[in-house]
Write a protein that holds these residues in place. Structure first.
Motif, mmCIF file in Angstrom:
data_model
loop_
_atom_site.group_PDB
_atom_site.id
_atom_site.type_symbol
_atom_site.label_atom_id
_atom_site.label_comp_id
_atom_site.label_asym_id
_atom_site.label_seq_id
_atom_site.Cartn_x
_atom_site.Cartn_y
_atom_site.Cartn_z
ATOM 1 N N THR A 125 4.276 -9.826 -11.469
ATOM 2 C CA THR A 125 4.429 -8.618 -10.655
ATOM 3 C C THR A 125 3.068 -8.296 -10.053
ATOM 4 O OG1 THR A 125 6.190 -7.743 -12.057
ATOM 5 C CG2 THR A 125 5.022 -6.175 -10.663
ATOM 6 N N LEU A 126 2.937 -8.484 -8.751
ATOM 7 C CA LEU A 126 1.665 -8.187 -8.087
ATOM 8 C C LEU A 126 1.490 -6.680 -7.971
ATOM 9 C CD1 LEU A 126 1.804 -11.211 -7.386
ATOM 10 C CD2 LEU A 126 0.843 -10.650 -5.154
ATOM 11 N N ILE A 127 0.312 -6.220 -8.346
ATOM 12 C CA ILE A 127 0.023 -4.786 -8.290
ATOM 13 C C ILE A 127 -1.290 -4.609 -7.541
ATOM 14 C CG2 ILE A 127 -0.308 -2.667 -9.612
ATOM 15 C CD1 ILE A 127 1.164 -3.981 -11.930
ATOM 16 N N THR B 15 0.848 -1.188 0.000
ATOM 17 C CA THR B 15 0.000 0.000 0.000
ATOM 18 C C THR B 15 0.889 1.245 0.000
ATOM 19 O OG1 THR B 15 -0.120 -0.099 2.406
ATOM 20 C CG2 THR B 15 -1.906 -1.135 1.184
ATOM 21 N N ARG B 16 0.275 2.405 -0.144
ATOM 22 C CA ARG B 16 1.008 3.651 -0.328
ATOM 23 C C ARG B 16 1.968 3.943 0.826
ATOM 24 N NH1 ARG B 16 3.883 6.574 -2.232
ATOM 25 N NH2 ARG B 16 3.768 8.814 -2.475
ATOM 26 N N THR C 134 -8.041 3.460 -3.001
ATOM 27 C CA THR C 134 -7.465 4.179 -1.868
ATOM 28 C C THR C 134 -8.472 5.195 -1.326
ATOM 29 O OG1 THR C 134 -6.517 5.885 -3.297
ATOM 30 C CG2 THR C 134 -5.163 3.942 -2.854
ATOM 31 N N PRO C 135 -8.342 5.552 -0.061
ATOM 32 C CA PRO C 135 -9.283 6.544 0.487
ATOM 33 C C PRO C 135 -9.287 7.846 -0.298
ATOM 34 C CG PRO C 135 -8.075 5.474 2.255
ATOM 35 C CD PRO C 135 -7.449 5.003 0.983
ATOM 36 N N ASP D 177 -0.869 0.878 10.752
ATOM 37 C CA ASP D 177 0.253 1.749 10.413
ATOM 38 C C ASP D 177 1.448 0.877 10.075
ATOM 39 O OD1 ASP D 177 2.125 3.658 10.131
ATOM 40 O OD2 ASP D 177 1.990 4.470 12.160
ATOM 41 N N SER D 178 2.121 1.236 9.005
ATOM 42 C CA SER D 178 3.265 0.421 8.591
ATOM 43 C C SER D 178 4.379 0.439 9.633
ATOM 44 C CB SER D 178 3.809 0.908 7.249
ATOM 45 O OG SER D 178 4.272 2.240 7.366
ATOM 46 N N SER D 179 4.342 1.402 10.554
ATOM 47 C CA SER D 179 5.395 1.457 11.575
ATOM 48 C C SER D 179 5.146 0.453 12.686
ATOM 49 C CB SER D 179 5.466 2.867 12.177
ATOM 50 O OG SER D 179 4.244 3.203 12.800
#
Length: 1547
Positions: free
Chosen positions: A629-631, A451-452, A636-637, A1267-1269
């Motif tokens: 290649t997975l896309i 994701t972004r 997205t919001p 959250d990616s963190s």
């Protein structure tokens, strides 16, 4: 000769497939050499990449090592990010060595391509600049050339004027001669006309003679030698024959001498030889008949009427032929004689024509000579004119060239500066190209599935800093945007025009898709990516689905050969193995063929394959991810918000949205056109050679470009102004779009709760648009937007909640409320995160009596937050005020003490979670009501008629089934109303099961064409057919009758792993849950609703029947609703149904009617029938049966007729009234829902509510946007965690008991000693199994043993902190976690250690720690029976509850035993009074004092004023029953029976 066959098996370790196969086929392990390919280490990655990078041209040796290190780092960092991605988002992203090698290949190819493109751009610009520099110097040469050309032009003009004069004189002479020729030509024409007329006349006359000549010839043809010979043979022929012969003789007379002798004899002699005679006839000179002969023939023979062929033929055929010849020859000659004068005239006319023609030719020859002279002069003139024009054109061209040169120089002044700057920029880019492409190739290779936020974190926080930190830094553009390296604004604008969503994520996805060298596999649950691809490729795209009819492989084969693009849509997680070679591009025959399904197919290098799946979170295996290649095209919001904003504005202000769309499209077109024009200009400039100033189209192209640019610039200025105005107007509507986008992602996350909760963007858009339609209109925009926002929110809430189970509705509501408030910034996200995670500080004691240590630990944790500083001190210093909150029945409605009352609603939630976690569901409901409105918490449910309006031929209705509910009644009722019924053949009801699939398919196909309704019941029973059903419904969405409807019923799966309903069916369907009513009021109303006033009126003993009937309904509501209190309600779950109630009501009616004469009520009979048969027939547990009987004894009591019977506290049995009166009585008098309605203590729901609240908040935490963190740092793997658990347990695990040594300590074998021995033996079995299984698993994890199913089960249990089944079977029932269970086991070992020291009975036995507490209690009986010599079967245990604790006893009693470790549930033991008493609120399982157990003869046991209390191992009760003890009570035992009072050995 020996032939060696090498067999290589390649198996993926991902998932359970490998381990399952290994267990099923042990030879895979035992008979093979295993080579386990572990992930490549960083050194290996760096080594491989370094080797390949050395082969790439144009990379400086100094940076090669840095590049290889970076590539290795990218691969490992993506692996780490994938682990976080899996933990946070539950998405599986794999990298393989093939992925790494593909990154290197892509880098090499992309670097070469980009370098070539950059060089091409620089060459074009450099060429253009060079051309501009030479343009000015060429202008002076052009001006000198122009002067020379103008002098030459003047000279040529003078020569042309002289020629014009000469040509004029010659033209006059030719004109006069031409007039004479014309006059002569007219004369010749007249003569030609006369000759033609005469010739035509002659030809006509001759044509008249032709028939006669033909007839004569035909007559000759009738003659032959035979018939002439026959004629000559006549001795005396008839006169007619004689005349014919004479006539012929006359005509053939030589030189016209008519013979005088024309007798037959003379005629025969004249004929002579027949052949000669015939030849004379044929060669007769028919145009020169002598007059004398003609006269004789005509006068003497032709006038004779008998001289006719037909008459003569009767005499002789030959004579008839001669007759016919004679007649026609004469006729021909006569006509010929008439034509002869005309021929003479024609000859004379031809002679005149010839003379006239000769004169005309002479005149024409002279004219031709004159014309030739004139043409020669004209040719000289034209040549002069051409030279003059050429000269003029050269002058003009030179002028134009000078003008063009000036225009070119002037026009390209600004371009010259811009191009110069561009070259400088390109030179800089050339230096950083190596690093830029390095980042870009890594982006394309690895970023597609993230994701972004993960993409941004990897790029900005990992890759770029790492690259810049190298010793030898790889040059890199500051602020590098990989997208700008892959595409340009014009291309992106074209994508947007083709339907690509206008957000960053979608643009990145499109760039990756168009650049990737592996086949793209797009994850596209909202179908936005596939829509763009279809628009982009148009009719050139071939679309197939795996397994579709019509041989999808044939389509792929054709596309392979023709080099077309194929889109395989709706891909499942497992791809057909037949495509393996295609996915891996495993070509053969030097790249010309690919093998598909055992067939070699021609491979065109232009072939492109795009894979697509609608699955929202697919788990594709690593081998597939390595080949593709997975896309991630999931909406997205931001992207969805823009789309929805467009829809809102399009509905509210269509003019604005149309203008916005036109403006956007126009701007995109301008970008594309400007790029095309500039490219064309540069191409022309670079392609121009030598003197290119004559290229008018080049300058015009330049001017066109400049004009377009100026036009675009003006449009841009205008567009900016318009866009500002439009955006200002559009922004007013953004809150509605923002709310809608947020709501979609909220409901999209509900599948995390239950996989039945699937919603598509298409259905959401439908709800969204209908909400806007129904919203109340208001002229004020702000008010209108608020109305729209609220309408959208409420519509989505209603649509979603109708498909949610009751247990999940508050979760959904709370999640929605929190997310809305977070979006609006009305609550603090850190406080919200604290509420959900709720860390609790470890605490063993609490300084205040009304708070448990756990609650005090929570207060201490809360106090660490700034806004809650001092909370712990305030609670400790003002306990009375806080006690009021703790002890309040509805603490959520109480005001907090002191300044804490000013806290926000969220802060109050945090405090209440610490103080009263059991009331969090009610607190959250109040929170939602406060923040969103009361209508959201009221149980509003749409009528089925309203829900049906939203259905359609492509939108089925899916009823999610619950036990005891039939949702199809509403369908059948509405069907009758609308004309659809089974009787009419328009409603088809198919109950699915084995063999019904074909029936269902046939019904669906016919119904879709005819517009019927179809009910498909229990689709969960046909799991394999469900994909076919999904395809059928999808097909029907396009081709069906508008009245066609499908209604589906199915049960939800008990676990996510067992979920089988296809996502497509659930997404497109209107989901409806039908659950039985909950709560006493709803259940009581529902029970009454099974009857009517007629039921009340049918019995002659109305008063008794009605009163007892109402009590029966109340009893039914009690027994069905007790289930929600878990084991405290019923030991087991029983399927009580409305059938039990209706049959019991019939039994009640029959028995009352049967006893009409005696007017007695058979109480005992009725209680027995209801308690033992109707309801008791379901019951399998004796204690539950006792509870059922007690309820009936309490409710079926004569007091009800006297108006003195309380069915529950505060609810008097109603007096005699009608059916409607009972409903009203319930609404007016029944207390609010609480456990006391069922005879239970309020504590009964505390634990249930606490668990429910904890689960709800845990679910809310899982639903939060990840959250990616989160999950930073290396996560401990499953194996690592299990190994640490194994080490910890083995380290603490005691040694087994030495039974021989223990047995040798005494020769006594008292019951207590035997129990000790038994416990030690049981403990040894358990310890041995624990040690054996852990050691075995440890070896398996090290790879020294093959992992068996049991080992895997043990590993899974250790990882999830649960007790392994193999251990639990040897231990005792427990619901504790593994850590708690093991601690409990260690305590048991310590007790046994103490007991086995001297084998003396412990002062106080910890009954809970024994494997078999029944054996110990039996030992008490045995020891006392032996001592007193009493019969064992006549004895029983009696219990005395002491007032002491374990530490107060130093030795065991002389008889019996002291035991401890028991807890009471449902009540408490009052130590002071020595009686069972009401439980203290929130003290759920108070500990019992030490119990003194002893045995007495059964007849001596005091049973009066005692409660027969069962003892269970744990709270789950049921099969964990241990014993029964009689406890003293002042209250009737019935009170404790319905309260579910028991003793527990473990809590």
């Amino acid at each position: 000769m020996i032939y060696w066959h090498l067999v290589i098996l390649c198996l993926s370790p991902v998932g359970s497939a490998l381990s399952v196969r290994a267990r099923r086929f042990p030879a895979l392990i035992q008979c093979t050499t295993i080579d386990w390919f572990h992930p490549w280490t960083s050194d290996a990655l760096q080594s491989v990449s370094y080797r390949f990078i050395q082969e790439i041209e144009g990379i400086e040796p100094a940076v090669q090592e840095s590049i290889s290190l970076f590539m290795a780092y990218v691969h490992t960092s993506v692996n780490q990010a994938s682990e976080k991605y899996q933990r946070n988002e539950k998405r599986y992203n794999y990298t393989t060595p093939k992925s790494f090698l593909q990154q290197i290949t892509l880098y090499s190819n992309l670097l070469g391509k980009s370098r070539a493109q950059l060089q091409h751009k620089m060459n074009r610009l450099d060429s253009g600049l060079q051309k501009l520099q030479t343009t000015a110097s060429q202008v002076e040469d052009l001006q000198a050339k122009l002067a020379s050309q103008e002098a030459e032009l003047t000279f040529k003009k003078q020569n042309i004027e002289a020629l014009i004069t000469k040509i004029g004189l010659q033209t006059e002479r030719v004109s006069s001669k031409r007039e004479a020729a014309d006059a002569e030509a007219q004369k010749v024409a007249v003569i030609q006309a006369e000759v033609s007329a005469k010739q035509k006349d002659c030809e006509n006359d001759l044509a008249k003679a032709e028939p006669s000549l033909t007839a004569a010839t035909a007559a000759l043809h009738t003659l032959n030698k035979v018939n002439l010979t026959e004629l000559k043979a006549f001795p005396n022929p008839p006169n007619a024959v004689l005349n014919v012969a004479a006539a012929v003789m006359v005509l053939l007379a030589p030189r016209g001498r008519v013979p005088k002798d024309r007798s037959w004899k003379a005629a025969r002699a004249f004929m002579g030889k027949v052949d000669d005679f015939l030849q004379a006839l044929v060669s007769y000179d028919k145009e020169n008949i002598p007059e004398s002969c003609l006269t004789v023939v005509k006068q003497e023979y032709l006038r004779n009427p008998e001289f006719h062929p037909d008459l003569v033929r009767t005499k002789s055929t030959a004579a008839a032929g001669l007759c016919a010849w004679t007649i026609n020859i004469v006729r021909y000659y006569e006509i010929y004689c008439e034509v002869t004068p005309k021929r003479h005239a024609l000859s004379q006319a031809n002679a005149e024509l010839e003379a006239a023609t000769a004169r005309l030719l002479a005149v024409q020859k002279k004219l031709a000579d004159l014309d030739a002279s004139l043409q020669s002069l004209t040719a000289h003139f034209e040549k002069a004119i051409a030279e003059k024009i050429s000269c003029q054109e050269e002058v003009t061209h030179t002028n134009q060239t000078i003008e063009l040169a000036n225009r070119l120089v002037k026009g390209l002044e600004s371009e010259k500066e811009r191009w110069s700057q561009a070259i400088v920029q390109y030179l800089k880019q050339q230096k950083t190209l190596c690093g830029d492409i390095l980042i870009t190739s890594a982006f394309v290779s690895y970023m597609g599935y993230f994701t972004r936020q993960y993409r941004a974190e990897l790029l900005n926080n990992a890759w770029i800093p790492f690259l810049k930190s190298q010793k030898v830094c790889v040059p890199l553009t500051d602020g590098l945007d990989p997208i700008l390296m892959l595409t340009d604004d014009a291309t992106v604008a074209a994508w947007h025009n083709q339907g690509l969503p206008n957000d960053r994520m979608s643009t990145e996805n499109a760039a990756i898709l168009t650049t990737s060298e592996r086949w793209p596999l797009i994850i596209d649950p909202q179908q936005q990516g596939i829509k763009w691809i279809r628009n982009k490729l148009g009719p050139e795209l071939r679309v197939v689905q795996l397994g579709q009819k019509g041989r999808y492989l044939d389509v792929i084969e054709q596309a392979l050969a023709c080099g077309e693009t194929v889109l395989i849509e709706n891909l499942p997680e497992k791809v057909d193995p037949v495509l393996e070679h295609l996915l891996g591009r495993n070509t053969i025959r030097k790249g010309r063929c690919i093998q598909i399904g055992g067939k070699e197919c021609e491979y065109n290098s232009n072939f492109q394959l795009i894979l697509h799946t609608k699955l929202a979170n697919p788990h594709f295996p690593p081998e597939l991810q390595a080949q593709t290649t997975l896309i991630n095209f999931t909406v997205t919001p931001v992207g969805l918000e823009e789309q929805l904003l467009g829809q809102v504005v399009s509905r509210e202000r269509p003019d604005l949205e149309t203008l916005k769309m036109e403006l956007t499209t126009q701007q995109n077109h301008f970008k594309i056109e400007l790029k095309r024009l500039e490219d064309d200009l540069l191409n022309r400039l670079s392609a121009a050679h030598g003197n290119f100033l004559g290229d008018i189209s080049l300058v015009e192209q330049l001017e066109n470009t400049k004009n377009t640019a100026a036009h675009i610039q003006s449009k841009v200025v205008e567009a900016r102004e318009n866009e500002t105005k439009i955006n200002e107007a559009r922004e007013l509507y953004r809150p509605a779009a923002e709310r809608a986008s947020l709501l979609f992602f909220i409901i999209n996350d509900l599948s995390k709760i239950n996989l039945m909760y699937q919603f598509s963007l298409k259905t959401f858009n439908s709800v969204f648009n209908k909400a806007m339609e129904r919203a109340e209109w208001d002229e004020d925009v702000k008010t209108r937007v608020l109305t729209l926002t609220e309408a959208i929110t409420y519509s989505v809430f209603l649509y979603t909640s109708q498909g949610l189970f009751e247990r999940d509705k508050l979760t959904f509501l709370s999640h929605t409320a929190f997310q809305i408030l977070l979006k609006q910034g009305l609550i603090d996200d850190q406080e919200f995160d604290f509420l959900l995670r709720f860390p609790v500080e470890a605490s063993r004691v609490s300084p205040v009596s009304f708070l448990s240590p756990h609650a005090w630990g929570a207060i201490k944790s809360i106090s660490t937050m700034a806004d809650f500083s001092g909370l712990d001190r305030d609670v400790e210093s003002s306990p009375k005020r806080w006690r009021k909150i703790i002890e309040s029945r509805c603490p959520e409605k109480e005001r907090l003490p002191q300044d804490w009352k000013n806290k926000s609603s969220l802060q109050k939630l945090i405090i209440l979670r610490a103080l009263r976690p059991d009331r969090m569901t009610y607190t959250l409901r109040n929170f939602v009501e406060e923040s969103m409105g009361s209508k959201y918490v009221e149980a509003a449910r749409l009528e089925f008629d309203k829900l049906y309006e939203d259905s359609g031929s492509s939108t089925p209705v899916f009823f999610i089934l619950s036990p005891g509910v039939d949702p199809l009644k509403d369908v059948e009722k509405l069907g009758l109303k609308l004309g659809f019924s089974i009787e009419h053949g328009t409603l088809h009801n198919v109950s699915l099961g084995q063999g019904q699939e074909k029936v269902a398919e046939s019904v669906l196909n016919n119904a879709s064409k005819l517009g019927h309704w179809v009910i498909l019941q229990n689709v969960h029973l046909v799991a394999r057919w469900l994909p076919s059903l999904d395809a059928l419904l999808e097909k029907a969405a396009v081709e069906s009758h508008p009245d066609y409807r499908v209604f589906i019923t199915g049960e939800p799966a008990p676990t996510p792993e067992q979920h089988i309903i296809p996502r497509g069916i659930l997404e497109n369907a209107i989901k409806i849950t039908n659950e039985p009513p909950t709560g006493m009021s709803a259940s009581l109303h529902a029970a009454l609703n099974n009857f009517s006033q007629d039921t009340m009126d049918m019995c002659s003993r109305e008063q008794e029947f009605n009163s007892m009937f109402f009590s029966l309904c109340f009893f039914h509501a009690c027994v069905t609703e007790r289930h929600k209190f878990g084991p405290q309600g019923w030991n087991h779950k029983y399927p009580f149904s409305t059938g039990d109630l209706t049959i019991s009501a019939s039994v009640l009616y029959n028995y009352l009617e049967a006893n009409t004469k005696s007017m007695q009520v058979p109480w005992e009979d009725l209680c027995y029938l209801f308690g033992e048969i109707m309801y008791g027939g379901h019951i399998t547990d004796d204690w539950d049966r006792r509870l059922c009987k007690t309820y009936l004894q309490e409710f079926m009591h004569p007091k009800m007729f006297e108006g003195e019977l309380f069915l529950c506290p505060g609810f008097l049995a109603p007096p005699f009234m009608d059916y409607g009166g009972y409903h009203s009585y319930i609404d007016e008098h029944l207390p609010s829902e609480n456990p006391t309605l069922y005879g239970l203590h309020p504590n009964a729901e505390l634990e249930c509510l606490t668990v429910t609240s904890d689960n709800l908040l845990r679910t809310l935490m899982e639903l939060q946007p990840q959250d990616s963190s989160r999950g930073e740092g290396p996560a401990q793997s499953s194996e690592e965690k299990v190994k640490s658990v194994i080490e910890d347990i083995l380290e603490k695990l005691p040694e087994e008991y030495n039974m021989a040594e223990i047995i040798s300590k005494t020769t006594k074998r008292s019951p207590y000693i035997l129990v000790c021995f038994q416990e030690c033996e049981r403990m040894n079995l358990l310890l041995a199994e624990i040690r054996r299984s852990l050691n075995e698993l440890d070896l398996g994890l090290k790879g020294e043993l093959t992992m068996s199913y049991n080992m895997e089960t043990l590993q899974s249990a250790l990882f999830t902190d649960s007790v392994p089944d193999s251990w639990a079977r040897l231990a005792y029932p427990s619901t504790k976690s593994l850590a708690q269970w093991f601690s409990y086991l260690m305590s048991s070992c310590r007790e046994l250690d103490s007991w086995t020291q001297d084998l003396v009975l412990p002062a106080v036995v910890w009954l809970s720690g024994l494997f078999n507490p029944q054996s110990f209690l039996t030992a008490v009986l045995q020891s006392i029976a032996r001592k007193n010599q009493w019969p064992l079967d006549k004895m029983t245990l009696t219990v005395d509850i002491t007032k002491k604790t374990k530490d107060d006893f130093g030795h065991p009693p002389r008889e019996g035993a002291y035991i401890h470790g028991l807890f009471m549930e449902g009540a408490r033991w009052d130590t002071q009074s020595g009686l069972i008493s009401e439980a203290v609120l929130r003290d759920l399982t108070p500990a019992m004092p030490v119990l003194y157990i002893r045995a007495v003869p059964a007849e001596e046991q005091e049973l009066r004023s005692t409660y027969e209390c069962p003892v269970y191992r744990m709270k789950q009760r049921g099969p964990t029953y241990v014993w029964t003890l009689h406890l003293r009570t002042k209250q009737p035992p019935a009170k404790w029976i319905v309260a579910g009072v028991v003793l527990l050995l473990s809590v």
